[in-house]
Design a protein around this motif. Structure first.
Motif, mmCIF file in Angstrom:
data_model
loop_
_atom_site.group_PDB
_atom_site.id
_atom_site.type_symbol
_atom_site.label_atom_id
_atom_site.label_comp_id
_atom_site.label_asym_id
_atom_site.label_seq_id
_atom_site.Cartn_x
_atom_site.Cartn_y
_atom_site.Cartn_z
ATOM 1 N N LEU A 240 -23.621 71.107 74.949
ATOM 2 C CA LEU A 240 -23.701 72.210 74.000
ATOM 3 C C LEU A 240 -24.586 73.306 74.579
ATOM 4 N N VAL A 241 -24.055 74.536 74.599
ATOM 5 C CA VAL A 241 -24.810 75.700 75.073
ATOM 6 C C VAL A 241 -24.841 76.736 73.959
ATOM 7 N N LEU A 260 -28.037 69.816 76.470
ATOM 8 C CA LEU A 260 -28.306 70.866 75.489
ATOM 9 C C LEU A 260 -29.013 72.035 76.162
ATOM 10 N N GLU A 261 -28.421 73.223 76.046
ATOM 11 C CA GLU A 261 -29.036 74.453 76.546
ATOM 12 C C GLU A 261 -29.251 75.397 75.369
ATOM 13 N N LEU A 262 -30.488 75.781 75.145
ATOM 14 C CA LEU A 262 -30.844 76.742 74.106
ATOM 15 C C LEU A 262 -31.497 77.939 74.783
ATOM 16 N N SER A 272 -34.230 72.464 64.304
ATOM 17 C CA SER A 272 -32.945 71.856 63.981
ATOM 18 C C SER A 272 -32.515 70.883 65.073
ATOM 19 N N ALA A 273 -32.767 71.259 66.344
ATOM 20 C CA ALA A 273 -32.390 70.389 67.464
ATOM 21 C C ALA A 273 -33.213 69.119 67.511
ATOM 22 N N SER A 274 -34.374 69.115 66.858
ATOM 23 C CA SER A 274 -35.249 67.940 66.879
ATOM 24 C C SER A 274 -34.612 66.731 66.202
ATOM 25 N N GLU A 275 -33.547 66.959 65.432
ATOM 26 C CA GLU A 275 -32.849 65.843 64.798
ATOM 27 C C GLU A 275 -32.000 65.061 65.801
ATOM 28 N N ILE A 284 -34.524 74.995 77.950
ATOM 29 C CA ILE A 284 -35.128 75.901 76.974
ATOM 30 C C ILE A 284 -35.430 77.197 77.696
ATOM 31 N N ASP A 285 -34.810 78.307 77.248
ATOM 32 C CA ASP A 285 -34.921 79.561 77.993
ATOM 33 C C ASP A 285 -35.067 80.741 77.030
ATOM 34 N N LYS A 286 -36.013 81.616 77.333
ATOM 35 C CA LYS A 286 -36.210 82.873 76.597
ATOM 36 C C LYS A 286 -36.495 82.635 75.119
#
Length: 547
Positions: A240-241, A260-262, A272-275, A284-286
């Motif tokens: 998921l990006v 996972l790319e956020l 939300s991603a912590s679930e 994790i970017d920007k």
């Protein structure tokens, strides 16, 4: 006729339409091609036409595709040149059952400023309905307000890959959740979409049953993304990006996502991603804030790869990082306020790669690096305030590649190089205060590649360099004060590549046949000398190649 990869090709000869028996015209990668010769439709034996550019002149309309029984891949560009929607029907895409992949693209004017209007653009796409056996579909630059009904399950049941790009006026996404074999979905540039809800999932009890990769990029006004059947949707999603969704504050639950790319999202997305609990690769970017990073790391102890970049307010990394026993790769880049790494770094027993790039507040490295018993790759780049590596620092025995570059305050390297018994590559780049190589390097007999660039304070290479009997490549550049090569260099029988650039004194001493150091390097198979600018001007005149 295969013209694949002719990137600068901008037109084809007009007479190509007279090659009456031509069956295959392959134009993959010919992105600068602006026109197709007129009357291409006369080539009735044509079975492959990988690109068709719709023109405005006679014989260039989309109707030229009508009688062509094409298969494989077809890209139709410049659809803004379709003057009347009825012309799109004549292309007969629904009848070309051998097509596997179809790309439909509108240009810069997107049919808005020309003769067409939004209603006509929607009609054009509606009339370009492909056959139901199509596997890959891409739509780029579509400016209609709504997607056509044929994008539903019953009309594209075999679709495996879908790309929707720059459809900036569409307010809703098509109902794609029922596509049973869809594996890759890439969505980019949807300015008008403010929420993703039940319409996206369709009427299926288990939406997107086969989807493995999902990318949402450049949704500047997307605020909410709701689940349909929380525990049932996306059962196969592995990657998921989410990128440039600045207002997005939540995302659905993805039971099996591993990659996972956020990027460039609201900080609440991290909460939300912590679930999620199955992530193995995390980017994790920007992010302006990383308030919920600790929760995310604690929930995903299976992480094997972590990259944190462009987070300007990040001062320190959560101690939870030290609990990631499976972590193999860690990269921290462009975090200018980061002043330290976690002290428990040595607990990362599986870590193989560590990159620290452009962290200007970092003044030292934690001594725990020596406890990273699996570390193979270490790179420290662009850290302006890094003054020294601790002299007592011992590199782990497993280290194979070490790069230190663009650290203007770094004046010395640790002398204890005896521990990394596996080191094969060392790069010291743009270290203006480095005046000597570490003494312990002479015992690293496994070293094969040594690169020294941008070290103007370095005046000499040590005589013990000849102890590095496995050295295969030596590159010296922008070391203006380097005066000579060490005696006995000719004894390095494994040395096959030597490059000397912008080292004026050394270049004079290494001139072919007449230089004082020429006897030391005469037997090296591949020798390059002179600046890149000189080489570009003189061709290979500054190089010696021996077989």
């Amino acid at each position: 006729m295969d013209l694949s990869g002719c990137y600068d090709l901008n037109k084809l000869p007009r007479g190509i339409a007279r090659i009456s028996k031509l069956r295959h015209l392959i134009l993959n990668g010919c992105d600068r091609l602006r026109k197709i010769p007129p009357l291409i439709g006369k080539l009735v034996y044509l079975r492959t036409l990988s690109m068709f550019v719709v023109g405005r002149e006679i014989g260039e309309s989309i109707r030229e595709l009508e009688n062509l029984n094409l298969g494989g891949q077809l890209t139709i560009r410049c659809l803004e040149n379709v003057r009347e929607a009825a012309e799109a029907i004549k292309a007969d895409l629904i009848g070309k059952r051998n097509l596997q992949s179809l790309s439909l693209s509108w240009g810069n004017d997107n049919g808005v400023t020309g003769s067409a209007n939004n209603g006509q653009v929607e009609q054009v796409l509606n009339y370009l309905q492909p056959h139901k056996y199509l596997k890959k579909l891409s739509i780029d630059g579509y400016q209609g307000l709504h997607f056509p009904g044929w994008m539903a399950f019953c009309n594209l049941p075999n679709l495996t890959e879908l790309v929707l790009m720059n459809c900036r006026r569409c307010k809703d996404l098509p109902a794609l959740g029922q596509l049973p074999f869809l594996k890759v979905l890439y969505l980019q540039g949807m300015d008008a979409v403010t929420s993703i809800g039940s319409q996206f999932y369709g009427q299926s009890e288990k939406a997107f049953p086969s989807l493995e990769e999902l990318s949402l990029v450049d949704f500047p006004n997307l605020e909410t993304w709701r689940s349909f059947n929380r525990r049932e949707d996306f059962p196969s999603l592995a990657k998921l990006v989410i990128n440039k969704c600045f207002k997005l504050r939540n995302m659905p639950y993805f039971p099996c996502v591993q990659h996972l790319e956020l990027r460039s999202c609201d900080n609440m997305v991290l909460e939300s991603a912590s679930e999620l609990t199955s992530i193995t690769v995390l980017v994790i970017d920007k992010f302006a804030e990383l308030v919920f990073l600790e929760n995310l790391l604690q929930s995903n102890n299976l992480l094997t790869s972590l990259m944190i970049s462009s987070c300007p307010k990040l001062c320190s990394i959560s101690p939870s990082l030290a609990e990631l026993k499976n972590l193999k790769s860690l990269a921290v880049r462009w975090c200018k306020e980061l002043h330290s790494l976690p002290h428990g770094l040595q607990n990362l027993a599986s870590l193989e790669s560590l990159e620290i790039v452009e962290c200007h507040s970092l003044v030292s490295l934690p001594e725990g690096i020596q406890g990273l018993r699996s570390l193979r790759y270490l790179s420290i780049e662009n850290c302006n305030n890094l003054t020294s590596l601790p002299l007592e620092l011992q590199f782990p025995a497993s280290l194979e590649h070490l790069t230190v570059m663009y650290c203007p305050q770094l004046a010395s390297m640790p002398d204890d190089f005896q521990h990394p018994s596996a080191l094969r590559s060392l790069s010291l780049l743009n270290l203006p205060k480095l005046s000597s190589l570490p003494q312990g390097l002479q015992y690293v007999t496994t070293l094969q590649n040594l690169e020294i660039r941008g070290c103007p304070t370095l005046k000499a290479l040590p005589e013990w360099l000849v102890n590095l009997t496995l050295l295969r490549s030596l590159a010296l550049s922008e070391c203006q004060n380097l005066k000579s090569l060490p005696e006995g260099l000719q004894r390095l029988s494994s040395l096959q590549h030597l490059s000397i650039q912008e080292c004026p004194v050394l270049e004079e001493r290494c001139r072919r046949d007449v230089g004082e150091d020429w006897p030391k390097i005469a037997s090296i198979a591949h020798f390059y000398m002179g600046s890149q600018e000189q080489r570009d001007h003189n061709g290979t005149s500054s190089s010696t190649h021996r077989n």
